[in-house]
Design a protein around this motif. Sequence first.
Motif, short mmCIF file in Angstrom:
data_model
loop_
_atom_site.label_atom_id
_atom_site.label_comp_id
_atom_site.label_asym_id
_atom_site.label_seq_id
_atom_site.Cartn_x
_atom_site.Cartn_y
_atom_site.Cartn_z
N PHE A 109 0.79 -1.10 -0.03
CA PHE A 109 0.01 0.06 0.06
C PHE A 109 0.84 1.21 -0.11
N PHE A 110 1.84 1.37 1.02
CA PHE A 110 2.67 2.43 0.91
C PHE A 110 3.52 2.63 -0.27
N ARG A 111 3.94 1.48 -0.78
CA ARG A 111 4.96 1.70 -2.13
C ARG A 111 4.03 1.99 -3.27
N ALA A 112 2.61 1.71 -3.38
CA ALA A 112 1.76 2.02 -4.41
C ALA A 112 1.72 3.69 -4.09
N ILE A 113 1.80 4.27 -2.97
CA ILE A 113 1.59 5.65 -2.84
C ILE A 113 2.61 6.49 -2.82
N LEU A 114 3.83 6.09 -2.57
CA LEU A 114 5.08 6.72 -2.07
C LEU A 114 6.02 6.24 -3.11
N GLY A 115 5.75 5.30 -3.79
CA GLY A 115 7.00 4.71 -4.40
C GLY A 115 7.68 3.47 -3.78
N ARG A 116 8.48 2.79 -4.85
CA ARG A 116 9.09 1.62 -4.28
C ARG A 116 9.95 1.75 -3.14
N LEU A 117 11.06 2.65 -3.32
CA LEU A 117 12.16 3.07 -2.48
C LEU A 117 11.50 3.75 -0.94
N LEU A 118 10.83 4.84 -0.98
CA LEU A 118 10.10 5.62 -0.08
C LEU A 118 9.31 4.50 0.67
N GLY A 119 8.42 3.87 -0.09
CA GLY A 119 7.42 3.03 0.51
C GLY A 119 8.17 1.90 1.57
N SER A 120 9.37 1.14 0.75
CA SER A 120 9.86 0.23 1.21
C SER A 120 10.44 0.86 2.70
N LEU A 121 11.05 1.77 2.77
CA LEU A 121 11.80 2.57 3.81
C LEU A 121 10.88 2.62 4.85
N LEU A 122 9.46 3.19 4.46
CA LEU A 122 8.59 3.42 5.72
C LEU A 122 8.02 2.00 6.23
N GLY A 149 19.18 -3.48 18.58
CA GLY A 149 19.99 -4.02 17.31
C GLY A 149 18.96 -5.16 16.68
N LEU A 150 18.12 -5.80 17.16
CA LEU A 150 17.35 -6.75 16.41
C LEU A 150 16.15 -6.18 15.60
N ALA A 151 15.61 -5.07 16.24
CA ALA A 151 14.49 -4.09 15.63
C ALA A 151 15.16 -3.71 14.51
N VAL A 152 16.24 -3.09 14.38
CA VAL A 152 16.95 -2.66 13.08
C VAL A 152 17.20 -3.77 12.12
N ALA A 153 17.43 -4.76 12.44
CA ALA A 153 17.72 -5.84 11.61
C ALA A 153 16.68 -6.33 10.96
N LEU A 154 15.37 -6.52 11.69
CA LEU A 154 14.22 -6.78 11.34
C LEU A 154 13.36 -5.83 10.28
N GLY A 155 13.90 -4.44 10.70
CA GLY A 155 13.38 -3.39 9.76
C GLY A 155 14.05 -3.44 8.24
N ALA A 156 15.43 -3.60 8.58
CA ALA A 156 16.20 -3.83 7.12
C ALA A 156 15.59 -4.74 6.55
N LEU A 157 15.30 -6.15 7.03
CA LEU A 157 14.79 -7.10 6.35
C LEU A 157 13.69 -6.84 5.52
N GLY A 158 12.69 -6.24 6.55
CA GLY A 158 11.27 -5.57 5.70
C GLY A 158 11.60 -4.90 4.89
N PHE A 159 12.63 -3.96 4.66
CA PHE A 159 12.75 -3.26 3.76
C PHE A 159 12.98 -3.88 2.15
#
Length: 307
Positions: free
Chosen positions: A206-219, A236-246
């Motif tokens: 949903f976010f990628r459709a509105i903001l674009g692939r890069l910004l949507g994935s970052l959000l 540390g684990l939160a950052v790792a999971l966030g990066a994995l989600g991106f």
Amino acid sequence: MTVRLLRACSPFSSRVALILALLFAFSFAASADVAVPQLSGSVVDETGTLSSSNIAALSQKLRDFETRKGSQIAVLIVPTTQPETIEQFSIRVAEAWKIGRRKVDDGAILVVAKNDRHLRIEVGYGLEGALTDVTSRRIIDEIITPKFRSGDFAGGIADGVERMMRVIDGEPLPVPSRSVNFAHNLDDLVPVFAVALFTSIGVGGFFRAILGRLLGSLLTGGIIAAVAWLILGSFGLAVALGALGFVIGFIADLFSAMGPGTGSSRRGSWSSGSSGGGWSSGSSSSDSGSFSGGGGSFGGGGASGSW
């Protein structure tokens, strides 16, 4: 005459020697020390005294205490420590389990030998200033053994552990590290990872459709990181999971873009990614196998009692 007598006695002597050897072997085996049980959880009951709900509730309380204070407490119930005394057996358990943090030595173990009607609180070096021999003995005599005498073993252990935690709370100890312990957080990590996977592929679309692939994935990655931080308490684990989600969301869009399908096929892939049935079994794992000592040392401090 003498020679004939010796020959007659020889088979008898051999049989006597064999019997004595067997008796010695059996007595040696009977006197072998009780093996130290495997540290399969913060509560190890070799007697079936505690119900599964008792063990689960007590394990959760000890896990929460370790997260908040850093100190580790373990409970062990065995039928007997014979031929050893409970003091000898408890120190062997302490040396094997290494409860408490390394170089802080803030561990304590409550050992109960049910058939012997003996118990002991074994205290690590770092807690001897708070959980003294006198204090440990008072906890045993005033809190635990009165309930043991009435047959309430679960209540005696729970109340005794509660008092131990209150005493340890008064001891100034190093603040627990915020770094993640993967073994201790396994029960939380599996469902959080499943949610992260679903969010990065499904909701993130949903976010990628509105903001674009890069910004949507970052959000999307930022949202996953924030939720993981709140649940796991590990930056540390939160950052790792966030990066994995991106990464998952960004790559998923690339694969969808290269495929022959349109948005409808993309939605199908999101649905299949979030409907994996293998995650539900991971979230129901018990404390067994997820608890380990931190390398703490013991020197025989503590107290023993009986009921």
